[in-house]
Every structure is written in C-alpha cells, then in structure tokens.
Design a protein around this motif. Structure first.
Motif, short mmCIF file in Angstrom:
data_model
loop_
_atom_site.label_atom_id
_atom_site.label_comp_id
_atom_site.label_asym_id
_atom_site.label_seq_id
_atom_site.Cartn_x
_atom_site.Cartn_y
_atom_site.Cartn_z
N MET A 129 -3.37 2.16 4.64
CA MET A 129 -1.94 2.10 4.42
C MET A 129 -1.47 0.65 4.61
SD MET A 129 0.96 3.89 3.85
CE MET A 129 0.30 5.52 3.96
N ILE A 130 -0.70 0.16 3.70
CA ILE A 130 -0.14 -1.19 3.76
C ILE A 130 1.26 -1.10 4.34
CG2 ILE A 130 0.58 -3.21 2.42
CD1 ILE A 130 -1.48 -2.30 0.29
N LYS A 131 1.55 -1.93 5.33
CA LYS A 131 2.90 -2.00 5.87
C LYS A 131 3.63 -3.15 5.19
CE LYS A 131 1.90 -0.23 10.49
NZ LYS A 131 2.01 -0.50 11.94
N ILE A 132 4.88 -2.89 4.80
CA ILE A 132 5.73 -3.93 4.25
C ILE A 132 7.14 -3.68 4.75
CG2 ILE A 132 5.99 -2.69 2.06
CD1 ILE A 132 6.28 -5.51 0.72
N PHE A 133 7.72 -4.71 5.37
CA PHE A 133 9.04 -4.54 5.96
C PHE A 133 9.64 -5.91 6.26
CE2 PHE A 133 5.82 -4.52 9.23
CZ PHE A 133 6.30 -5.38 10.20
N GLN A 134 10.94 -5.90 6.56
CA GLN A 134 11.59 -7.13 7.01
C GLN A 134 11.65 -7.07 8.53
OE1 GLN A 134 15.77 -7.65 6.14
NE2 GLN A 134 15.65 -9.84 6.48
N ASP A 135 11.14 -8.08 9.20
CA ASP A 135 11.19 -8.15 10.65
C ASP A 135 12.65 -8.23 11.07
OD1 ASP A 135 11.37 -9.61 13.30
OD2 ASP A 135 9.19 -9.37 13.16
N SER A 136 13.08 -7.33 11.95
CA SER A 136 14.49 -7.26 12.33
C SER A 136 14.93 -8.46 13.17
CB SER A 136 14.77 -5.96 13.08
OG SER A 136 13.99 -5.91 14.26
N LEU B 121 5.33 -4.92 -7.07
CA LEU B 121 4.56 -6.16 -7.07
C LEU B 121 5.38 -7.18 -6.30
CD1 LEU B 121 4.08 -4.79 -10.07
CD2 LEU B 121 2.73 -6.84 -10.34
N VAL B 122 4.75 -7.95 -5.45
CA VAL B 122 5.40 -9.03 -4.73
C VAL B 122 4.57 -10.27 -5.01
CG1 VAL B 122 6.11 -9.91 -2.47
CG2 VAL B 122 6.23 -7.46 -2.91
N LEU C 161 1.02 -11.54 -4.01
CA LEU C 161 0.94 -11.26 -2.58
C LEU C 161 0.68 -9.77 -2.37
CD1 LEU C 161 4.00 -13.38 -1.41
CD2 LEU C 161 1.61 -14.08 -1.56
N LEU C 162 1.20 -8.95 -3.26
CA LEU C 162 0.99 -7.50 -3.23
C LEU C 162 1.00 -7.05 -4.67
CD1 LEU C 162 0.80 -4.93 -1.44
CD2 LEU C 162 3.28 -4.77 -1.64
N LEU C 163 -0.13 -6.53 -5.15
CA LEU C 163 -0.27 -6.23 -6.57
C LEU C 163 -0.32 -4.73 -6.81
CD1 LEU C 163 -0.76 -7.27 -9.45
CD2 LEU C 163 -3.19 -7.33 -8.93
N GLN C 164 0.59 -4.23 -7.57
CA GLN C 164 0.65 -2.84 -8.03
C GLN C 164 0.37 -1.83 -6.93
OE1 GLN C 164 -1.65 -2.34 -11.60
NE2 GLN C 164 0.17 -2.71 -12.81
N ALA C 165 1.20 -1.85 -5.91
CA ALA C 165 1.08 -0.87 -4.84
C ALA C 165 2.11 0.23 -5.07
CB ALA C 165 1.32 -1.54 -3.49
N PRO C 166 1.67 1.48 -5.20
CA PRO C 166 2.64 2.57 -5.32
C PRO C 166 3.39 2.73 -4.00
CG PRO C 166 0.42 3.45 -5.16
CD PRO C 166 0.30 1.95 -5.22
N TYR C 167 4.67 3.06 -4.08
CA TYR C 167 5.45 3.17 -2.85
C TYR C 167 4.85 4.18 -1.88
CZ TYR C 167 7.65 7.46 -4.60
OH TYR C 167 7.87 8.73 -5.05
N THR C 168 4.11 5.16 -2.37
CA THR C 168 3.50 6.17 -1.50
C THR C 168 2.36 5.61 -0.67
OG1 THR C 168 2.09 6.85 -3.34
CG2 THR C 168 4.12 8.12 -2.99
N SER C 169 1.88 4.39 -0.98
CA SER C 169 0.82 3.77 -0.19
C SER C 169 1.37 2.70 0.75
CB SER C 169 -0.24 3.15 -1.10
OG SER C 169 0.28 2.00 -1.74
N LEU C 170 2.70 2.62 0.83
CA LEU C 170 3.35 1.60 1.66
C LEU C 170 4.13 2.26 2.79
CD1 LEU C 170 4.71 -0.57 -1.28
CD2 LEU C 170 2.64 -0.96 0.06
N SER C 171 4.16 1.59 3.93
CA SER C 171 4.90 2.13 5.06
C SER C 171 5.73 1.05 5.72
CB SER C 171 3.94 2.75 6.09
OG SER C 171 3.16 1.75 6.70
N ASP C 172 6.65 1.49 6.58
CA ASP C 172 7.49 0.56 7.32
C ASP C 172 6.75 0.07 8.56
OD1 ASP C 172 7.64 2.62 9.22
OD2 ASP C 172 9.70 3.15 8.70
N GLU C 173 7.44 -0.68 9.39
CA GLU C 173 6.83 -1.28 10.58
C GLU C 173 6.23 -0.23 11.52
OE1 GLU C 173 8.04 -4.54 14.01
OE2 GLU C 173 9.61 -3.63 12.79
#
Length: 83
Positions: A1-8, A39-40, A48-60
C-alpha cells in the motif's frame, strides 16, 4: 500500500512506499487524473507516482481512500497552497 498525504504540520506532500519522500509546497509538482488513476510528476516530467489507482493509496494513518474524490480532497491543500 502506498501512502500519499499532505503533512498537517510541514504542509509537505508525502509519498511513502517503503521509503518516505517529502516534497515542499511550491516545488513544481503536478497531479494528473487518468480515469481512476493518479499520476504525480514534476513539471519537468519526472514521474514521482505513476498510474496508481486510488484503491492502492492510503492516507497517513493507513486508511485506503474510498474514492478518487476523497483522494483529491485530501491533496487539495497541497496543490492549492497560496504564498
């Protein structure tokens, strides 16, 4: 699982997949949506992040995003930052 989020605290964009990468606000990163994929990349085109479906991404905290809209909303603060 890939985490992607904005650090608060730091307001950095964080992408974590075993290694944590942090990108400060205003460092010329763009996001693109292709169907259900995110894609990012840098403005120069480096992926930096290539074709990741949102279902494979999580928050912090490790919670999977329930929709592309939820993912976009979670990252809007980073991409809509103002000086």
């Amino acid at each position: 699982m890939i985490k992607i989020f904005q650090d608060s605290v730091t307001k950095e964009l964080v992408i974590e997949n075993g290694i944590e990468y942090r990108y400060p606000a205003f460092c010329e990163i763009q996001r693109q949506k292709q169907g259900n994929y995110l894609l990012v990349k840098t403005v120069q085109g480096q992926n930096l992040l290539l074709q990741a479906p949102y279902t494979s991404l999580s928050d912090e905290g490790g919670t999977t995003y329930t929709s592309f809209s939820a993912l976009k909303t979670a990252l809007d603060g980073y991409f809509n930052a103002e000086v």
